[in-house]
Design a protein around this motif. Structure first.
Motif, PDB file in Angstrom:
ATOM      1  N   ASN A 132      36.866  38.286  46.780  1.00 25.42           N
ATOM      2  CA  ASN A 132      38.166  37.420  48.093  1.00 25.42           C
ATOM      3  C   ASN A 132      37.702  36.129  47.812  1.00 25.42           C
ATOM      4  O   ASN A 132      36.697  35.588  47.694  1.00 25.42           O
ATOM      5  CB  ASN A 132      37.152  37.783  49.521  1.00 25.42           C
ATOM      6  N   PHE A 133      39.223  35.120  47.694  1.00 28.32           N
ATOM      7  CA  PHE A 133      38.377  34.216  46.761  1.00 28.32           C
ATOM      8  C   PHE A 133      38.482  32.984  48.657  1.00 28.32           C
ATOM      9  O   PHE A 133      38.726  32.346  47.772  1.00 28.32           O
ATOM     10  CB  PHE A 133      39.944  33.880  46.568  1.00 28.32           C
ATOM     11  N   GLY A 134      37.662  33.565  49.769  1.00 29.23           N
ATOM     12  CA  GLY A 134      37.589  32.595  50.220  1.00 29.23           C
ATOM     13  C   GLY A 134      38.939  32.771  51.187  1.00 29.23           C
ATOM     14  O   GLY A 134      39.585  32.939  52.076  1.00 29.23           O
ATOM     15  N   GLU A 135      37.546  31.163  52.625  1.00 26.96           N
ATOM     16  CA  GLU A 135      39.344  30.972  53.727  1.00 26.96           C
ATOM     17  C   GLU A 135      39.339  29.445  53.595  1.00 26.96           C
ATOM     18  O   GLU A 135      39.095  28.798  53.138  1.00 26.96           O
ATOM     19  CB  GLU A 135      38.675  32.251  54.608  1.00 26.96           C
ATOM     20  N   LEU A 136      40.464  28.514  54.330  1.00 28.61           N
ATOM     21  CA  LEU A 136      40.563  27.355  54.473  1.00 28.61           C
ATOM     22  C   LEU A 136      41.076  27.485  55.715  1.00 28.61           C
ATOM     23  O   LEU A 136      41.074  28.424  56.775  1.00 28.61           O
ATOM     24  CB  LEU A 136      41.618  27.560  54.278  1.00 28.61           C
ATOM     25  N   ASP A 137      40.785  26.090  56.236  1.00 23.74           N
ATOM     26  CA  ASP A 137      40.660  26.034  57.929  1.00 23.74           C
ATOM     27  C   ASP A 137      39.976  24.457  57.830  1.00 23.74           C
ATOM     28  O   ASP A 137      39.499  24.145  57.792  1.00 23.74           O
ATOM     29  CB  ASP A 137      39.375  26.518  58.660  1.00 23.74           C
ATOM     30  N   TRP A 138      41.783  24.126  58.490  1.00 21.75           N
ATOM     31  CA  TRP A 138      41.833  23.043  58.929  1.00 21.75           C
ATOM     32  C   TRP A 138      40.710  21.796  59.684  1.00 21.75           C
ATOM     33  O   TRP A 138      40.311  20.375  59.724  1.00 21.75           O
ATOM     34  CB  TRP A 138      43.072  21.861  59.300  1.00 21.75           C
ATOM     35  N   GLY A 139      39.773  23.184  60.536  1.00 18.28           N
ATOM     36  CA  GLY A 139      39.180  22.503  61.445  1.00 18.28           C
ATOM     37  C   GLY A 139      37.330  22.171  60.729  1.00 18.28           C
ATOM     38  O   GLY A 139      36.466  21.971  62.046  1.00 18.28           O
ATOM     39  N   SER A 140      37.301  22.868  60.065  1.00 15.46           N
ATOM     40  CA  SER A 140      36.127  22.899  59.086  1.00 15.46           C
ATOM     41  C   SER A 140      35.728  21.739  57.930  1.00 15.46           C
ATOM     42  O   SER A 140      36.841  21.630  57.194  1.00 15.46           O
ATOM     43  CB  SER A 140      36.180  24.271  58.813  1.00 15.46           C
ATOM     44  N   ASP A 141      34.496  21.584  57.549  1.00 16.94           N
ATOM     45  CA  ASP A 141      34.378  20.678  56.160  1.00 16.94           C
ATOM     46  C   ASP A 141      33.470  21.252  55.393  1.00 16.94           C
ATOM     47  O   ASP A 141      32.986  20.251  54.967  1.00 16.94           O
ATOM     48  CB  ASP A 141      33.698  19.850  57.029  1.00 16.94           C
ATOM     49  N   GLU A 142      32.975  22.605  55.463  1.00 18.05           N
ATOM     50  CA  GLU A 142      32.512  23.146  54.502  1.00 18.05           C
ATOM     51  C   GLU A 142      33.272  23.480  53.427  1.00 18.05           C
ATOM     52  O   GLU A 142      34.531  23.601  53.294  1.00 18.05           O
ATOM     53  CB  GLU A 142      32.557  24.972  55.665  1.00 18.05           C
ATOM     54  N   VAL A 143      32.597  24.237  52.307  1.00 18.14           N
ATOM     55  CA  VAL A 143      33.334  24.315  50.425  1.00 18.14           C
ATOM     56  C   VAL A 143      33.426  25.719  50.715  1.00 18.14           C
ATOM     57  O   VAL A 143      32.784  26.515  51.840  1.00 18.14           O
ATOM     58  CB  VAL A 143      31.397  24.213  50.083  1.00 18.14           C
ATOM     59  N   VAL A 144      34.460  25.992  49.940  1.00 18.01           N
ATOM     60  CA  VAL A 144      35.342  26.996  50.579  1.00 18.01           C
ATOM     61  C   VAL A 144      34.180  28.109  49.776  1.00 18.01           C
ATOM     62  O   VAL A 144      33.935  27.713  48.447  1.00 18.01           O
ATOM     63  CB  VAL A 144      36.788  27.302  49.830  1.00 18.01           C
ATOM     64  N   GLN A 145      33.783  29.387  50.042  1.00 18.61           N
ATOM     65  CA  GLN A 145      32.923  30.111  49.325  1.00 18.61           C
ATOM     66  C   GLN A 145      33.632  31.698  49.613  1.00 18.61           C
ATOM     67  O   GLN A 145      33.913  32.646  49.409  1.00 18.61           O
ATOM     68  CB  GLN A 145      31.481  30.124  50.335  1.00 18.61           C
ATOM     69  N   PRO A 146      33.884  31.798  47.837  1.00 18.39           N
ATOM     70  CA  PRO A 146      34.732  33.183  47.614  1.00 18.39           C
ATOM     71  C   PRO A 146      33.806  34.332  47.476  1.00 18.39           C
ATOM     72  O   PRO A 146      32.558  34.199  47.192  1.00 18.39           O
ATOM     73  CB  PRO A 146      35.185  32.660  46.022  1.00 18.39           C
ATOM     74  N   ARG A 147      33.867  35.362  47.623  1.00 17.18           N
ATOM     75  CA  ARG A 147      32.982  36.828  47.466  1.00 17.18           C
ATOM     76  C   ARG A 147      32.995  38.065  46.861  1.00 17.18           C
ATOM     77  O   ARG A 147      34.487  38.222  46.840  1.00 17.18           O
ATOM     78  CB  ARG A 147      32.740  37.069  49.569  1.00 17.18           C
ATOM     79  N   ILE A 148      32.357  38.158  46.374  1.00 19.14           N
ATOM     80  CA  ILE A 148      33.056  39.320  45.042  1.00 19.14           C
ATOM     81  C   ILE A 148      31.335  40.410  45.296  1.00 19.14           C
ATOM     82  O   ILE A 148      30.426  40.460  45.307  1.00 19.14           O
ATOM     83  CB  ILE A 148      32.094  38.550  43.528  1.00 19.14           C
ATOM     84  N   THR A 149      32.337  41.867  45.444  1.00 12.99           N
ATOM     85  CA  THR A 149      31.979  42.500  45.591  1.00 12.99           C
ATOM     86  C   THR A 149      31.950  42.901  44.349  1.00 12.99           C
ATOM     87  O   THR A 149      32.925  44.004  43.672  1.00 12.99           O
ATOM     88  CB  THR A 149      32.598  43.389  46.731  1.00 12.99           C
ATOM     89  N   ILE A 150      30.360  43.570  43.993  1.00 11.23           N
ATOM     90  CA  ILE A 150      30.307  44.489  42.608  1.00 11.23           C
ATOM     91  C   ILE A 150      29.593  45.771  42.423  1.00 11.23           C
ATOM     92  O   ILE A 150      28.743  46.024  43.418  1.00 11.23           O
ATOM     93  CB  ILE A 150      28.917  43.346  40.957  1.00 11.23           C
ATOM     94  N   ALA A 151      30.485  46.528  42.214  1.00 10.15           N
ATOM     95  CA  ALA A 151      29.806  48.452  42.071  1.00 10.15           C
ATOM     96  C   ALA A 151      30.076  48.381  40.530  1.00 10.15           C
ATOM     97  O   ALA A 151      29.852  47.600  39.549  1.00 10.15           O
ATOM     98  CB  ALA A 151      31.662  49.265  41.894  1.00 10.15           C
ATOM     99  N   TYR A 152      28.495  49.240  40.711  1.00 16.85           N
ATOM    100  CA  TYR A 152      27.973  49.064  39.026  1.00 16.85           C
ATOM    101  C   TYR A 152      27.390  50.846  39.213  1.00 16.85           C
ATOM    102  O   TYR A 152      27.429  51.970  40.598  1.00 16.85           O
ATOM    103  CB  TYR A 152      26.963  48.600  38.792  1.00 16.85           C
ATOM    104  N   ASP A 153      27.025  51.552  38.188  1.00 16.68           N
ATOM    105  CA  ASP A 153      26.398  52.821  37.628  1.00 16.68           C
ATOM    106  C   ASP A 153      25.190  53.156  38.650  1.00 16.68           C
ATOM    107  O   ASP A 153      24.733  53.565  38.556  1.00 16.68           O
ATOM    108  CB  ASP A 153      26.692  53.086  36.554  1.00 16.68           C
ATOM    109  N   TYR A 154      23.923  52.529  37.804  1.00 20.42           N
ATOM    110  CA  TYR A 154      22.781  51.908  38.007  1.00 20.42           C
ATOM    111  C   TYR A 154      22.706  50.809  37.763  1.00 20.42           C
ATOM    112  O   TYR A 154      22.829  49.668  36.851  1.00 20.42           O
ATOM    113  CB  TYR A 154      21.874  52.822  37.194  1.00 20.42           C
ATOM    114  N   ALA A 155      20.458  50.903  38.138  1.00 19.79           N
ATOM    115  CA  ALA A 155      20.628  48.992  38.367  1.00 19.79           C
ATOM    116  C   ALA A 155      19.114  49.429  37.283  1.00 19.79           C
ATOM    117  O   ALA A 155      18.183  50.632  37.520  1.00 19.79           O
ATOM    118  CB  ALA A 155      19.918  48.602  39.376  1.00 19.79           C
ATOM    119  N   GLU A 156      18.508  48.029  36.884  1.00 21.40           N
ATOM    120  CA  GLU A 156      17.182  48.550  36.050  1.00 21.40           C
ATOM    121  C   GLU A 156      16.674  47.583  36.343  1.00 21.40           C
ATOM    122  O   GLU A 156      16.787  46.130  36.400  1.00 21.40           O
ATOM    123  CB  GLU A 156      17.277  47.806  34.178  1.00 21.40           C
TER     124      GLU A 156
END
Length: 178
Positions: A132-156
């Motif tokens: 998700n490349f993030g959201e834009l909003d004229w009423g906000s002064d926040e930094v755009v925050q992309p979100r990444i979901t990662i699938a994986y086989d297993y963790a160590e």
């Protein structure tokens, strides 16, 4: 019972981490937040007469999520390259084989000096599940925050404090993990 001493035991703080994408040159995604691996053993109930018992089912690793800050000239370009070069050639719609897009990702837990790794989660066979490349909003002064979901086989997990069986752990950080 002895009290915990801050000189001996330092808590692992949430804001001390780095994310490293293996085999991806020049990827410098500046993370704001990351979820750590979560595993489920999915108990199975086995009926027997007037009673039952539970046994372990299949082990499943839940996806992890990264939230990062978007910086001009860095973040979108790197996320786009991650998607386009590894997962799918967007302009032609050609997908890649698993050997191309499945890479290891490391989440490094850092010491207070932030130059010593005290623990490492390695996500094996990781790939982009959603971006998700993030959201834009004229009423906000926040930094755009992309979100990444990662699938994986297993963790160590590995820690610089892990020693051979029977050997006590050291009192403090001893240096970076290889």
């Amino acid at each position: 019972m002895a009290r915990l001493s801050p000189e001996t035991y330092a808590p692992i703080l949430q804001f001390r981490f780095q994310i490293i994408f293996s085999n991806l040159e020049n990827i410098k995604i500046y993370g704001k937040a990351a979820s750590l691996p979560n595993v489920q053993n999915n108990p199975i109930t086995v009926e027997y007469g007037n009673t039952y018992l539970k046994v372990k089912g299949k082990t499943r690793w839940d996806d992890v999520e990264f939230t990062c800050y978007a910086y001009e000239g860095i973040t979108y370009e790197e996320l786009w390259d991650y998607l386009n070069k590894l997962h799918q050639e967007i302009s032609t719609g050609k997908d890649r084989y698993g050997e191309t897009y499945k890479k290891d990702i490391q989440i490094l837990l850092m010491s207070p000096t932030t130059d010593v790794v005290i623990g490492k989660w390695k996500l094996i066979g990781a790939f982009l599940s959603s971006l998700n490349f993030g959201e834009l909003d004229w009423g906000s002064d926040e930094v755009v925050q992309p979100r990444i979901t990662i699938a994986y086989d297993y963790a160590e997990y590995s820690s610089q404090f892990q020693q051979d069986a029977g050997t006590p752990a050291p009192d403090g950080p001893q240096g970076p993990i290889a």
